[in-house]
Enzyme design. Structure first.
Site, PDB file in Angstrom:
ATOM      1  N   HIS A 201     -38.034 -30.939   9.164  1.00  0.00           N
ATOM      2  CA  HIS A 201     -38.992 -30.236  10.416  1.00  0.00           C
ATOM      3  C   HIS A 201     -39.034 -28.958   9.358  1.00  0.00           C
ATOM      4  O   HIS A 201     -39.819 -28.342   9.601  1.00  0.00           O
ATOM      5  CB  HIS A 201     -37.950 -29.907  11.351  1.00  0.00           C
ATOM      6  CG  HIS A 201     -37.010 -28.819  11.360  1.00  0.00           C
ATOM      7  ND1 HIS A 201     -35.447 -29.225  10.562  1.00  0.00           N
ATOM      8  CD2 HIS A 201     -36.812 -27.463  11.141  1.00  0.00           C
ATOM      9  CE1 HIS A 201     -34.828 -28.740  10.524  1.00  0.00           C
ATOM     10  NE2 HIS A 201     -35.294 -26.864  10.577  1.00  0.00           N
ATOM     11  N   GLU A 239     -27.322 -19.944   5.781  1.00  0.00           N
ATOM     12  CA  GLU A 239     -27.502 -19.610   7.604  1.00  0.00           C
ATOM     13  C   GLU A 239     -26.308 -19.028   8.232  1.00  0.00           C
ATOM     14  O   GLU A 239     -24.990 -18.526   7.432  1.00  0.00           O
ATOM     15  CB  GLU A 239     -27.847 -20.588   8.395  1.00  0.00           C
ATOM     16  CG  GLU A 239     -28.416 -22.125   7.878  1.00  0.00           C
ATOM     17  CD  GLU A 239     -28.264 -22.918   8.673  1.00  0.00           C
ATOM     18  OE1 GLU A 239     -28.823 -22.899  10.040  1.00  0.00           O
ATOM     19  OE2 GLU A 239     -27.321 -23.986   7.952  1.00  0.00           O
ATOM     20  N   HIS A 263     -34.322 -31.356   3.656  1.00  0.00           N
ATOM     21  CA  HIS A 263     -35.371 -30.361   3.363  1.00  0.00           C
ATOM     22  C   HIS A 263     -35.009 -29.449   2.711  1.00  0.00           C
ATOM     23  O   HIS A 263     -36.215 -29.393   1.585  1.00  0.00           O
ATOM     24  CB  HIS A 263     -34.305 -29.000   4.093  1.00  0.00           C
ATOM     25  CG  HIS A 263     -34.041 -29.417   5.562  1.00  0.00           C
ATOM     26  ND1 HIS A 263     -35.129 -30.684   6.213  1.00  0.00           N
ATOM     27  CD2 HIS A 263     -32.745 -29.561   6.648  1.00  0.00           C
ATOM     28  CE1 HIS A 263     -34.315 -30.512   7.651  1.00  0.00           C
ATOM     29  NE2 HIS A 263     -33.293 -30.300   7.917  1.00  0.00           N
TER      30      HIS A 263
END
Ligand code: BG6
Length: 510
Positions: A201, A239, A263
């Protein structure tokens, strides 16, 4: 079809450009796991956004396949709650739902209850699909990937006979190099490579796609983009969230598997690859594979693995990892990893790439920082300037979206003094379109058959190959786990990874 140019860029650049996009061809969009979280949070809003942009065919339809005892009406009402929440969060350009588009979509949705393991499900699915084009989206736990594709093949649903049949596969794609290879081999027994769309994604993010645009559509960057001028590169994916309700999954996964071969390797490949000969899918994917395969095997002393202990994030006290739900009290799973990689090719030899990613850090930030070499100091010998600050080009991926360039300027006044200043491009200053889920481009590209933003089998395996030495060393418990307080920038050992060579991480501040 040129994915980056024709689809992603046009979607991003406003209404008049969208007229240049064609509507996707007719298709039945089958979602395995259609009642699940991913469908509600991301896929459905993305399809809605595509419908609002008038990019779906009049005959487009959705079949949600899941095991739960539910009706099509029940599913529609769950979807309505989910989309209301999405719109309320301003997940679309509009503050209110476009009821006409929504009704259009709802008429095209149906629910199919069935087990992913039983032939009957596929028989019923075949009746719904008929001879139309179909995309099968596997929004399910990875243990079902092989089974679903086998079953689709056995029931004849993957056979292309004038119509297309494509499969979109989410991550995790394997848990190490061997299992990724096994899964690729299993899928390729049923499907051809061109039918498989492996999603990462991160490639749906505008700022990630912009890396190639920045590098290859501007004359000023590329001549500097090499070991003559660049001292090192830092890639950060920080994060603030912990493992939330995913403790059970994360225990067997950890930060390395969860973020790095997929990623972060995509970010690295886009930053370090050579210019492809075109934006054709294979031209781009060939260059990615080449650069990933030029990465030296990791050395254990170049990796830091750590886990968070209780602390404060955003002013709130939070648990340590071992106190999270479904996590063992003695867990050895890492929630943070930092590493130094070396790429052995003509462009990058001698330029270290430092990567770090972790949960429960002080702020959420994904960025790529290109640290250029110092200018010669001699000119400043007889001035109060003690050292020259390096130029740093930062590609801000999220949540800030843009690019900054740090350089030195003379501080006004009679003495020769230098200060660090910054030039800044912020997407929001230039472009006004509403936020997206990041899945719009990916879904649209699959519908039009453009695989540029998807991973080929060799790309996936190249990512796993990079991290495999670390997985092997950890399996023998050769690498100690260290700890960091939640809400900090990570463990001290990660700082030492850079300070050994006189370097420092860019500060992790919001
Ligand atoms: C997922 C990981 O693939 O990516 C998650 O499984 C992680 O653990 C997420 O939080 C990060 O994605 P993003 O888009 O928020 O950076």
């Amino acid at each position: 079809m040129d994915g980056l140019i024709a689809s992603s860029f046009a979607i991003a650049s406003g209404a008049e450009d969208q007229t240049r996009l064609r509507r996707a061809p007719d298709c039945t969009f089958v979602i395995f796991g259609g009642g699940g979280d991913l469908t509600k949070r991301l896929l459905l809003p993305a399809i809605y956004n595509l419908a609002c942009a008038n990019l779906l065919n009049e005959t487009f339809s959705i079949v949600a396949v899941d095991w739960a005892d539910m009706t099509t009406e029940g599913l529609r009402s769950q979807f309505r709650d989910a989309i209301d929440e999405f719109v309320a969060r301003r997940g679309t350009a509009a503050a209110v739902l476009n009821e006409t588009v929504w009704d259009w979509m709802m008429e095209r949705i149906s629910y199919l209850r069935g087990s992913f393991e039983e032939a009957d499900t596929y028989k019923a699915l075949g009746d719904k699909i008929g001879t139309t084009n179909a995309v099968f989206y596997l929004a399910v736990a990875s243990r079902f990937f092989g089974t679903i594709v086998d079953q689709l093949g056995e029931s004849g649903l993957t056979t292309e006979d004038g119509q297309f049949r494509r499969v979109i596969i989410e991550k995790p794609f394997g848990s190490d190099l061997a299992s990724a290879k096994t899964l690729n081999a299993r899928l390729l027994r049923t499907l051809t490579e061109s039918q498989i769309y492996r999603i990462d994604h991160y490639l749906g993010k505008e700022t990630v796609q912009n890396i190639l645009a920045l590098r290859f559509s501007n004359g000023i960057f590329e001549p500097l983009w090499n070991r003559e001028n660049i001292d090192h590169v830092q890639i950060t994916a920080a994060e603030t969230v912990g493992v939330e309700r995913r403790g059970g999954f994360y225990e067997g996964t950890g930060a390395l598997r969860d973020m790095v071969p997929n990623h972060i390797m995509q970010l690295l490949a886009m930053t370090a690859m050579e210019a492809p000969t075109s934006f054709q899918a294979d031209a781009v994917r060939d260059e990615k594979s080449k650069v990933l395969s030029a990465i030296h095997p990791m050395r254990p002393e170049d990796i830091v693995r750590a886990q968070y202990v209780p602390g404060n994030v955003g002013g709130e006290p939070v648990n340590g990892y071992r106190q999270e739900m479904n996590v063992a009290a003695t867990s050895q799973t890492e929630t943070f990893v930092a590493m130094k990689l070396r790429i052995d090719n003509w462009r990058w030899a001698g330029v270290p790439f430092y990567l770090r990613t972790g949960k429960r850090l002080t702020c959420r930030k994904t960025e790529i920082a290109i640290h250029f070499k110092h200018a010669p100091y001699a000119l400043f010998r007889d001035t109060p300037v003690e050292k020259l600050t390096p130029n740093i080009l930062v590609l801000h991926i999220q949540p800030t979206e843009g690019v900054t360039l740090q350089f030195s300027a003379k501080v006004p006044g009679p003495a020769v003094r230098l200060g660090g200043v910054r030039m800044k491009f912020d997407y929001s200053d230039w472009y006004t379109e509403g936020p997206t889920t990041g899945y719009e481009t990916l879904i649209y590209d699959c519908l039009i058959g453009d695989a540029t933003l998807f991973q080929r089998a060799d790309n996936i395996e190249a990512g796993w190959r990079v991290v495999q030495p670390a997985l092997d060393a950890w399996a023998k418990a050769e690498d100690p786990l260290c700890f960091y307080e939640a809400g900090t920038a990570g463990p001290r050992d990660a700082d030492e990874l850079l300070s050994r060579s006189g370097r420092r991480w860019l500060r992790l501040v919001p």
